[in-house]
Design an enzyme around this catalytic site. Structure first.
Site, PDB file in Angstrom:
ATOM      1  NE  ARG A  76      -2.449   0.627   3.604  1.00  0.00           N
ATOM      2  CZ  ARG A  76      -1.813   1.364   4.522  1.00  0.00           C
ATOM      3  NH1 ARG A  76      -1.565   2.643   4.301  1.00  0.00           N
ATOM      4  NH2 ARG A  76      -1.445   0.817   5.657  1.00  0.00           N
ATOM      5  CE1 TYR A 128     -16.360  11.248 -16.437  1.00  0.00           C
ATOM      6  CE2 TYR A 128     -15.404  11.160 -14.238  1.00  0.00           C
ATOM      7  CZ  TYR A 128     -16.017  10.539 -15.307  1.00  0.00           C
ATOM      8  OH  TYR A 128     -16.293   9.193 -15.241  1.00  0.00           O
ATOM      9  CG  ASP A 200      -8.850  15.742 -15.936  1.00  0.00           C
ATOM     10  OD1 ASP A 200      -8.202  15.127 -16.806  1.00  0.00           O
ATOM     11  OD2 ASP A 200      -9.839  15.244 -15.359  1.00  0.00           O
ATOM     12  CE  LYS A 225     -11.988   7.798 -19.291  1.00  0.00           C
ATOM     13  NZ  LYS A 225     -11.848   7.702 -17.836  1.00  0.00           N
TER      14      LYS A 225
END
Length: 411
Positions: A76, A128, A200, A225
């Site tokens: 982690r 978004y 972004d 993406k």
């Protein structure tokens, strides 16, 4: 938010960028060898492995109770497959640090986690949907206020910035209308007020645009993406050149636990090797599709920054290497025509998401932005009949024929 010193010399970001690239260049990063670096960058792999191994480990052995056996302790916190991808992303972005997250939204949330109660955010009107939700519904509960403005207008950004503004957050190109933000100008506006700028960069990808090189403090990608590129892994990243910001983002990554797993890290790293090659094809196909749309009588408006008529074309030509793989458009027949167009397609798939090798089509008001109210859709400029195309890397003629098939079917 603990804000770094954003003081600048008298030379603006825009002036520095203009000095770095000739006026004849399309974008600032079209000849920097990303196609080669995409294949060879990253950390040195053990045992001379050509491909980054998948380390499916949760934990690592200590030499003793007080000494680690090697570099890693618990996955982690740090993990070799993920760390290799992070090194690649930092290189792609022109940054020095990057953190990979379980999704693009987890990466965006990590940026917003820098905020403190009493902080103010200036953000775009067109965002978004889930990003909008975080700013509208989640962070206000913690004392964060938000102003949504037309971020394509640097003066509007300057006017919206207040004494308590800690962050300016933009997308460029925006989702879904492909509006263009002048990153250098907005960076100067943010830094003049000691605020951070986060961008972004998902719709462009680091193959076409690098916000950090244009003055942004943080660059966010949905690795799902274009970077991953094959619609088989969900991930996100935050890159920066600032060591203090990187430490805060990294701490959020391991304390909140939204890490990218080793298998997803492997898939994204594999996809990243062909990013530049794929983006070249995406851009070429999109120009052909956008031209087809623009010349058809059934189409009312085409949103594509590669057209000189697009209001952001000049800025896009200056700060992007090419105009991207996305195009949005409105049909003369409105929402009924949009429904018929989508139904008439054979090669292009109806689905949310973007940036994969396959072409996808969606109607934002009914799909990705379905939770927006009518007022929110109107404020964001999203017409109910707007269609968004993520143009893939199929054969150009096949895509053009499919678009014509869909358009002819609604006449």
């Amino acid at each position: 938010m603990t804000v770094r010193d954003t003081s600048k010399s008298d030379e603006s970001t825009a002036d520095r960028n203009e000095a770095d690239a000739s006026e004849d260049d399309v974008g600032a990063n079209d000849s920097d060898g990303l196609d080669t670096r995409a294949i060879h960058s990253g950390r040195e792999n053990p045992n001379d492995a050509l491909v980054t191994p998948i380390y499916a480990n949760a934990t690592y052995e200590y030499d003793s109770s007080t000494r680690l056996g090697g570099e890693y302790r618990y996955s982690r916190m740090d993990a070799p497959t993920r760390n290799d991808l992070e090194a690649v992303v930092a290189d792609f972005e022109g940054g020095t640090h990057a953190s990979a997250f379980a999704s693009g939204m987890a990466a965006i949330d990590a940026v917003f986690s820098l905020l403190e109660s009493g902080d103010h955010v200036v953000a775009g009107k067109s965002l978004y949907a889930e990003t909008y939700d975080l700013l509208a519904d989640v962070y206000p509960k913690y004392g964060v206020s938000v102003s949504h403005v037309d971020v394509t207008d640097p003066d509007a950004v300057r006017d919206a910035i207040r004494e308590d503004t800690a962050l300016v957050y933009v997308e460029t190109p925006t989702n879904p209308l492909l509006r263009i933000v002048d990153i250098a100008a907005v960076a100067d506006a943010a830094h003049a007020a000691d605020a951070l700028l986060a961008v972004d960069n998902t719709f462009a990808s680091p193959a076409l645009q690098r916000p950090l090189e244009l003055g942004a403090d943080l660059s966010v990608e949905s690795l799902t993406k274009y970077v991953g590129g094959h619609s088989d892994a969900i991930g996100g990243s935050v890159a920066t050149r600032d060591a203090d910001l990187a430490a805060e983002i990294s701490r959020t990554q391991y304390t909140r636990g939204a890490i990218l797993g080793p298998f997803e890290s492997f898939l994204v790293r594999r996809g990243a090797k062909t990013l530049q090659a794929r983006m070249d094809r995406h851009c070429r196909n999109t120009r052909a599709v956008a031209t087809t749309l623009d010349s058809h009588e059934a189409v009312d408006t085409v949103h594509y920054p590669g057209f000189e008529s697009h209001p952001g074309h000049e800025v896009a030509a200056r700060q992007m290497a090419d105009f991207g793989g996305m195009v949005a458009f409105e049909l003369a027949g409105g929402v009924d025509a949009a429904t018929s167009f989508v139904a008439g397609l054979e090669t292009i798939t109806i689905a949310e998401s973007l940036g994969g090798v396959e072409s996808l089509v969606e109607v934002p008001a009914a799909m990705t932005h379905q939770d927006f109210t009518k007022a929110e859709l109107k404020d964001a400029g999203i017409d109910p009949g707007l269609v968004r195309l993520s143009v893939g890397i199929e054969r150009e003629d096949d895509l053009v024929a499919d678009v014509r098939r869909g358009l002819d079917g609604i006449l």
